[in-house]
Write a protein that holds these residues in place. Sequence first.
Motif, PDB file in Angstrom:
ATOM      1  N   GLU A 288      -7.777  -4.741   1.721  1.00 19.07           N
ATOM      2  CA  GLU A 288      -6.644  -3.847   1.492  1.00 19.07           C
ATOM      3  C   GLU A 288      -5.721  -4.424   0.419  1.00 19.07           C
ATOM      4  OE1 GLU A 288      -2.763  -1.729   3.617  1.00 19.07           O
ATOM      5  OE2 GLU A 288      -4.120  -2.961   4.848  1.00 19.07           O
TER       6      GLU A 288
ATOM      7  N   ARG B 263      -6.121   2.764   5.493  1.00 19.07           N
ATOM      8  CA  ARG B 263      -5.273   2.704   4.300  1.00 19.07           C
ATOM      9  C   ARG B 263      -6.117   2.386   3.059  1.00 19.07           C
ATOM     10  NH1 ARG B 263      -1.612   0.012   8.061  1.00 19.07           N
ATOM     11  NH2 ARG B 263      -2.298  -2.015   7.268  1.00 19.07           N
TER      12      ARG B 263
ATOM     13  N   HIS C  64       2.170  -9.379  -4.877  1.00 19.86           N
ATOM     14  CA  HIS C  64       1.192  -9.074  -5.927  1.00 19.86           C
ATOM     15  C   HIS C  64       0.834 -10.333  -6.712  1.00 19.86           C
ATOM     16  CE1 HIS C  64      -0.080  -7.663  -9.959  1.00 19.86           C
ATOM     17  NE2 HIS C  64      -0.648  -6.668  -9.283  1.00 19.86           N
TER      18      HIS C  64
ATOM     19  N   GLY D  27       1.822   1.793  -3.432  1.00 17.73           N
ATOM     20  CA  GLY D  27       0.701   2.249  -4.255  1.00 17.73           C
ATOM     21  C   GLY D  27       0.348   3.705  -4.031  1.00 17.73           C
TER      22      GLY D  27
ATOM     23  N   SER E 233      -4.695  -2.588  -2.904  1.00 10.70           N
ATOM     24  CA  SER E 233      -3.280  -2.314  -3.087  1.00 10.70           C
ATOM     25  C   SER E 233      -2.752  -2.929  -4.377  1.00 10.70           C
ATOM     26  CB  SER E 233      -2.507  -2.867  -1.886  1.00 10.70           C
ATOM     27  OG  SER E 233      -1.141  -2.569  -1.981  1.00 10.70           O
TER      28      SER E 233
ATOM     29  N   SER F 217       7.205  -6.907  -3.064  1.00 14.80           N
ATOM     30  CA  SER F 217       5.830  -6.604  -3.435  1.00 14.80           C
ATOM     31  C   SER F 217       5.430  -7.273  -4.740  1.00 14.80           C
ATOM     32  CB  SER F 217       5.627  -5.084  -3.533  1.00 14.80           C
ATOM     33  OG  SER F 217       5.686  -4.498  -2.245  1.00 14.80           O
TER      34      SER F 217
ATOM     35  N   THR G 230       0.835  -1.197   0.000  1.00 12.12           N
ATOM     36  CA  THR G 230       0.000   0.000   0.000  1.00 12.12           C
ATOM     37  C   THR G 230       0.871   1.248   0.000  1.00 12.12           C
ATOM     38  OG1 THR G 230      -1.846  -1.090   1.104  1.00 12.12           O
ATOM     39  CG2 THR G 230      -1.714   1.307   1.316  1.00 12.12           C
TER      40      THR G 230
ATOM     41  N   LEU H  93      -6.514   4.534  -0.468  1.00  9.61           N
ATOM     42  CA  LEU H  93      -6.307   3.946  -1.792  1.00  9.61           C
ATOM     43  C   LEU H  93      -7.466   4.234  -2.747  1.00  9.61           C
ATOM     44  CD1 LEU H  93      -4.833   0.495  -0.703  1.00  9.61           C
ATOM     45  CD2 LEU H  93      -3.682   2.098  -2.249  1.00  9.61           C
TER      46      LEU H  93
END
Length: 507
Positions: free
Chosen positions: A439, A353, A463, A228, A443, A459, A225, A357
Amino acid sequence: MVITLDGNTLTLEEIGQILYEEASVEIRKESWRKVEESRAVIEKLMAEGNVIYGVNTGFGKFSDTLISPEDVEKLQINLIRSHACATGEAFPESVGRVMLLLRANALAKGYSGVREETLQLLVDCLNNGIHPVIPSQGSLGASGDLAPLAHLALVLVGEGHAIYKGEKMTGAEALKRAGLQPIRLQAKEGLALINGTQAMTAVGVISYLEAQDLADLADGVAAMTLEGLQGIIDAFMPESHQVRPYPEQQQVAGRILSYVEGSQLTTTQGDIRVQDAYSLRCIPQVHGAVQQVLNYVREKLLIEINSATDNPLIFSDSGKVISGGNFHGQPIAFAMDFLGIAVAEVASISERRIERLVNPQLNDLPAFLSPNPGLESGLMIIQYVAASLVSENKTLAHPSSVDSIPSSANQEDHVSMGTTAARHAYDIVQNTRRVLAIEAICSAQAADIRGTEKLSPFSKNLHKRIRASVPVITEDRIFSEDIENLAGAIKKEMWSKELQAVTIGKQ
């Protein structure tokens, strides 16, 4: 894999192996000697005509009622049947499994006066996958978890219900299919089986194991996050955490820095803005405080799972039989309330968060991360769901341990409500997993918009894991399925273990 029980050395990691890796259990040889000696004390005192609570007396307010020798066995089966009055939805099979384990471990300490065959049947049920069906409501958490444990004990005597190989059946049928025989309870054994904290502790152990996994995972999701939202990494530098030397805070800050290492999306002070919002900047302080609570809860659970919590206790070395209060669940009640509060905060800061976003007033991303804002709502309502779960957590996090209602004609005039606290903590954990999944979905979508090639190596891996359950969002769809799929994958695969391995040697 075989885990050896002696009543003193069981670990939370071993419980995890029994739960998730189908490890079997056995009783240590020395423990069998202690069990035998404890039983011999009961039989000796009975032969001498001594009055022993729960052996030849009634229970609770009936403790002054003497029971004739010919009715001693009937007393025990009556106890199990009358106390098996729990209600509500049944606990998950995992709870029944851990209850069997913890009760066996407690009896293996050798202070309960049970026969070897009674303890062995607990072990055999565990190793054969016979899981008692135990209604989840009805325990006060003092005098132990009487009602839930009575439902467990019913299966041992061939009554009640159990799950065996995925099928619900009578206790008698489950034992028969596994090639086992029910026991006939002797003096003290019924009381020894139901007087303890094993329901609240079983729920507590499972809640803790899942909560620890989520707390660790929350660091990884928060790091993505941060990318992002082009977050500022200065707040995670070690200098500021060294002057407020909470080890857990320092560890979280170190993990976040490791997770974003190599990112082309993070920023430093003044690049885009001077400071981030608290939900980003204060991740180490909040997540670190959660880890402090988890350490506290772990300590209490380790003590409890290796404790003798029934009454009375039999001390074979001295021949003493002591009626006390080790069944009182106050230590676990406090721990479970604390756990629920901490995990609720994991969800609370995660939801903030999520808002950052999806809210176009708080970022430069497409409104609600929609591929076609306006025509398509994108992830607008997914934030509503997170907010709803967070709000529900707030009500569940109200401490159960501050309540007490007298029972047994005021003989048992202060109780812990520890099982209620554990049940609420468990529900908070389930809600929080879904908030973290939300989240992660948001994200990952932000990362696709920014360009996944700019993500840190960590990440990119996270992902990829998310996208295995939740495809990239190209148009509006039924996001409920995405939430449940991802939350289910997180629970099943315990992602945090792999994610934390990335940072070994970097802290």
